[in-house]
Design an enzyme around this catalytic site. Structure first.
Site, short mmCIF file in Angstrom:
data_model
loop_
_atom_site.label_atom_id
_atom_site.label_comp_id
_atom_site.label_asym_id
_atom_site.label_seq_id
_atom_site.Cartn_x
_atom_site.Cartn_y
_atom_site.Cartn_z
N GLU A 38 0.86 -1.19 0.00
CA GLU A 38 0.00 0.00 0.00
C GLU A 38 0.90 1.25 0.00
O GLU A 38 1.93 1.28 0.69
CB GLU A 38 -0.83 -0.06 1.29
N LYS A 113 -9.64 1.84 -1.76
CA LYS A 113 -9.81 1.19 -0.45
C LYS A 113 -11.17 1.49 0.17
O LYS A 113 -11.51 2.65 0.41
CB LYS A 113 -8.69 1.62 0.49
N CYS A 146 -4.88 -3.59 2.68
CA CYS A 146 -4.61 -3.54 4.12
C CYS A 146 -5.83 -3.84 5.00
O CYS A 146 -6.26 -4.97 5.07
CB CYS A 146 -3.97 -2.20 4.46
#
Lengths: 269, 269
Positions: A38, A113, A146
């Site tokens: 990321e 995300k 993540c």
């Protein structure tokens, strides 16, 4: 198909340096698919949304995406990498914690995300892309980032959409994720590829240590390769993505055919 | 609230013996909530649906449920236990792999296993109860059975319905579940209580060894108590169920408020 993960240690704000370092490391290795962490080119701990604004790039026209695309063309490979994205103009401008999925012929996918972690909410807008799967060399590849790990919904949806391999660029700080991703592989019978970073970032009172231990897990939950807790490291595994298409758990159980969605309605209320 | 798990080793078909043994063990101990394994009174490896029919009991009027209810009244406690259930008459007769949730004043809940494992499909009907939560002494308690573990939907739904504690009567054979249940606790911030059995059952060519390692896990994924792989064993922990109601994962994250169900529609298609 050879999958490689590069566990990096980016320097905050040093985009050119981070990009150069990463491409240098990848260029010395042969793989079909490289997965980077990321925000691998910017670092993580933005001081403010304004600081993020100075580092974020449009996709695919920004310099980081363009350099990665050039690498994919030159090396005839694909790359999944986390990038700070700016999108839209004026008052419609948004900033996303995104990941690009790039191949030799261009952009294969872009993920924004969905589940932002802690301070990220101060800097980024919540992702609006949803979850999608793209094909490269016959492998169906999905992307999450993540903290999405803690939502079992994410790998489940990608797997239901046909993903063989879930790429997982990360900047992990908590110690639970690596074990959880083994469960994600088992419960969905997919490969999961977590590319984490190492090192620390510090701003004023806040210090964040990243936990390394990048890993490649097969559809039976076996950890094929695992990087150490500290240190930059390239790990790689040769996999047959089609192994993720056999959802038989026992002679009498197909994990996905045995789902009973009419009892799952509460998940979307 | 004291939660106790009794890891048993039932003798196949010996309902009276298994019931007596279990109640004898529980009766020597003080707890608010006892959790027993799946099918604790009958054993697991039915030769046929006919054999199951001879052992299955109606709930709550069957002798096993009645004996457990009497125990709850006498000891002023609650019990969650797995029972082979028969329901309906004639051609509407069905057999479920069920679990009862009983308190001093009667039946608090009944769960019929949603996801049947392997050979169970030959013997049992798929559960039709869905997932529900009942309250005992202020604790909100949900129930799932064994192979439901591999479906992250199950604990998620129970937690969304308010469960503090998920009781998990089991007859586990595969080695993945105990680690997965730690992830279930973390991703839902709930207590999970897995009551597994030990020993082996054998019918003709089929031999099934059960894996023990019953465990009580807290909402942060800490294993509070764990039983060994073999041997009958009672484990217990004192817990504050309300700890499961704090879903803050970081100062900026509430696990449940941060869910984004409009991106989860594929889960129920």
């Amino acid at each position: 198909m050879r999958i490689a993960v590069y566990q990096t240690s980016p320097a905050y704000g040093e985009v050119e340096y981070n990009l150069f370092t990463a491409l240098n490391a990848l260029g010395s290795f042969r793989a079909d698919l490289f997965v980077l962490p990321e925000l691998f080119s910017t670092g993580y701990l933005f001081g403010s949304r304004k600081e993020l604004a100075a580092l974020a790039e449009p996709i695919p026209s920004g310099p980081t995406t363009r350099a990665l695309l050039e690498f994919c063309r030159a090396e005839d490979c694909a790359v999944v990498a986390g990038i700070a994205e700016v999108s839209g103009r004026g008052s419609a401008r948004k900033y996303f914690n995104s990941a690009v999925f790039l191949g030799p012929r261009g952009l294969l996918g872009r993920y924004r995300k969905t589940h932002l972690f802690n301070l990220e909410k101060k800097w980024f807008d919540a992702g609006d892309s949803g979850f999608s799967v793209s094909v490269f060399r016959g492998a169906r590849i999905g992307v999450m980032i993540c903290f999405d790990w803690v939502y079992p919904e994410v790998v489940r949806i990608l797997a239901l959409k046909g993903a063989d391999i879930v790429c997982h660029p990360s900047n992990l700080v908590l110690p639970f994720c690596q074990a959880a991703m083994i469960t994600r592989s088992i419960e969905n019978r997919v490969f999961t590829v977590t590319a984490n970073r190492v090192g620390k970032e510090k701003r004023g009172e806040v210090e964040i240590p990243f936990s390394g231990m990048s890993q490649i897990v097969d559809p039976h939950g076996r950890v094929l390769r695992k990087a150490p807790r500290t240190g930059e490291k390239l790990i790689a595994a040769d996999v047959d993505p089609t192994r993720a298409r056999d959802k038989r758990f026992t002679p009498g159980n197909d994990l996905f055919k045995d789902r009973r969605p009419r009892f799952y309605r509460d998940l979307v209320r």
